[in-house]
Design a protein around this motif. Sequence first.
Motif, PDB file in Angstrom:
ATOM      1  N   LEU A  21       0.824  -1.199   0.000  1.00  0.00           N
ATOM      2  CA  LEU A  21       0.000   0.000   0.000  1.00  0.00           C
ATOM      3  C   LEU A  21       0.863   1.255   0.000  1.00  0.00           C
ATOM      4  N   LEU A  22       1.909   1.272   0.817  1.00  0.00           N
ATOM      5  CA  LEU A  22       2.781   2.441   0.868  1.00  0.00           C
ATOM      6  C   LEU A  22       3.599   2.593  -0.411  1.00  0.00           C
ATOM      7  N   ARG A  23       4.021   1.475  -0.985  1.00  0.00           N
ATOM      8  CA  ARG A  23       4.904   1.524  -2.165  1.00  0.00           C
ATOM      9  C   ARG A  23       4.150   1.858  -3.450  1.00  0.00           C
ATOM     10  N   TYR A  24       2.976   1.262  -3.639  1.00  0.00           N
ATOM     11  CA  TYR A  24       2.277   1.412  -4.918  1.00  0.00           C
ATOM     12  C   TYR A  24       0.950   2.169  -4.808  1.00  0.00           C
ATOM     13  N   GLY A  25       0.280   2.071  -3.691  1.00  0.00           N
ATOM     14  CA  GLY A  25      -1.036   2.674  -3.592  1.00  0.00           C
ATOM     15  C   GLY A  25      -1.027   4.164  -3.319  1.00  0.00           C
ATOM     16  N   VAL A  26      -0.280   4.593  -2.325  1.00  0.00           N
ATOM     17  CA  VAL A  26      -0.282   6.003  -1.928  1.00  0.00           C
ATOM     18  C   VAL A  26       0.221   6.924  -3.042  1.00  0.00           C
ATOM     19  N   PRO A  27       1.326   6.631  -3.727  1.00  0.00           N
ATOM     20  CA  PRO A  27       1.759   7.548  -4.792  1.00  0.00           C
ATOM     21  C   PRO A  27       0.710   7.721  -5.903  1.00  0.00           C
ATOM     22  N   LYS A  28      -0.090   6.716  -6.164  1.00  0.00           N
ATOM     23  CA  LYS A  28      -1.093   6.840  -7.212  1.00  0.00           C
ATOM     24  C   LYS A  28      -2.311   7.631  -6.747  1.00  0.00           C
ATOM     25  N   LEU A  29      -2.449   7.828  -5.445  1.00  0.00           N
ATOM     26  CA  LEU A  29      -3.597   8.556  -4.929  1.00  0.00           C
ATOM     27  C   LEU A  29      -3.282  10.001  -4.564  1.00  0.00           C
ATOM     28  N   VAL A  30      -2.021  10.424  -4.682  1.00  0.00           N
ATOM     29  CA  VAL A  30      -1.632  11.773  -4.292  1.00  0.00           C
ATOM     30  C   VAL A  30      -2.100  12.784  -5.327  1.00  0.00           C
ATOM     31  N   ARG A  31      -1.777  12.579  -6.602  1.00  0.00           N
ATOM     32  CA  ARG A  31      -2.148  13.514  -7.662  1.00  0.00           C
ATOM     33  C   ARG A  31      -3.532  13.187  -8.217  1.00  0.00           C
ATOM     34  N   ARG A  32      -4.245  14.240  -8.557  1.00  0.00           N
ATOM     35  CA  ARG A  32      -5.613  14.079  -9.044  1.00  0.00           C
ATOM     36  C   ARG A  32      -5.662  13.307 -10.357  1.00  0.00           C
ATOM     37  N   SER A  33      -4.748  13.602 -11.273  1.00  0.00           N
ATOM     38  CA  SER A  33      -4.764  12.946 -12.584  1.00  0.00           C
ATOM     39  C   SER A  33      -4.505  11.437 -12.438  1.00  0.00           C
ATOM     40  N   GLU A  34      -3.594  11.082 -11.573  1.00  0.00           N
ATOM     41  CA  GLU A  34      -3.315   9.655 -11.368  1.00  0.00           C
ATOM     42  C   GLU A  34      -4.469   8.973 -10.645  1.00  0.00           C
ATOM     43  N   ARG A  35      -5.124   9.698  -9.719  1.00  0.00           N
ATOM     44  CA  ARG A  35      -6.298   9.152  -9.045  1.00  0.00           C
ATOM     45  C   ARG A  35      -7.410   8.858 -10.044  1.00  0.00           C
ATOM     46  N   GLU A  36      -7.672   9.803 -10.942  1.00  0.00           N
ATOM     47  CA  GLU A  36      -8.708   9.607 -11.965  1.00  0.00           C
ATOM     48  C   GLU A  36      -8.328   8.464 -12.905  1.00  0.00           C
ATOM     49  N   GLN A  37      -7.063   8.403 -13.263  1.00  0.00           N
ATOM     50  CA  GLN A  37      -6.606   7.311 -14.126  1.00  0.00           C
ATOM     51  C   GLN A  37      -6.784   5.957 -13.425  1.00  0.00           C
ATOM     52  N   LEU A  38      -6.470   5.892 -12.139  1.00  0.00           N
ATOM     53  CA  LEU A  38      -6.646   4.662 -11.374  1.00  0.00           C
ATOM     54  C   LEU A  38      -8.123   4.274 -11.295  1.00  0.00           C
ATOM     55  N   ILE A  39      -8.989   5.257 -11.034  1.00  0.00           N
ATOM     56  CA  ILE A  39     -10.424   4.974 -10.954  1.00  0.00           C
ATOM     57  C   ILE A  39     -10.957   4.525 -12.310  1.00  0.00           C
ATOM     58  N   ASN A  40     -10.540   5.169 -13.390  1.00  0.00           N
ATOM     59  CA  ASN A  40     -10.969   4.761 -14.735  1.00  0.00           C
ATOM     60  C   ASN A  40     -10.470   3.364 -15.078  1.00  0.00           C
ATOM     61  N   ASP A  41      -9.236   3.078 -14.678  1.00  0.00           N
ATOM     62  CA  ASP A  41      -8.683   1.739 -14.922  1.00  0.00           C
ATOM     63  C   ASP A  41      -9.472   0.670 -14.158  1.00  0.00           C
TER      64      ASP A  41
END
Length: 137
Positions: A107-127
């Motif tokens: 979670l710390l290595r892969y999850g948190v960095p993808k949830l920090v920026r809005r664009s990456e959060r949206e990309q993760l949710i779309n994925d």
Amino acid sequence: MATAEAEAEAATVVARTIEVPPLEPGAEAGMAGDEGGEWALLVGKMREWLSSGQLQQIWSQARTPLTAIAALIGVLLLLRIYSSLLGAIDSLPLVPGLLELVGLIWLLRYGVPKLVRRSEREQLINDLKKRRQDFLG
């Protein structure tokens, strides 16, 4: 005491008055000739019912509920096996703590960095939505 003796005497009188006719020679118990008794009657009715075609009609009507029941039994069996497997893993001394540590590190290595920026959060949710849609069809 007199009543018990009277009842015993009455029972023996009844037993002496019952007559059982002997079986015909060569006939086995329960299968006396073509009449056959209850078993032959039951077999005859079953044959008549099977030849009438009602079994196929009932099977076609019950196919969906039978499939649902079979699926339910399969899911319950799978959950039972899964529960047993998790129970066996949980009974090992260090494994549950190590698995929690691995989950936290991931979670710390892969999850948190993808949830920090809005664009990456949206990309993760779309994925995740795309994967869900692909899975559901």
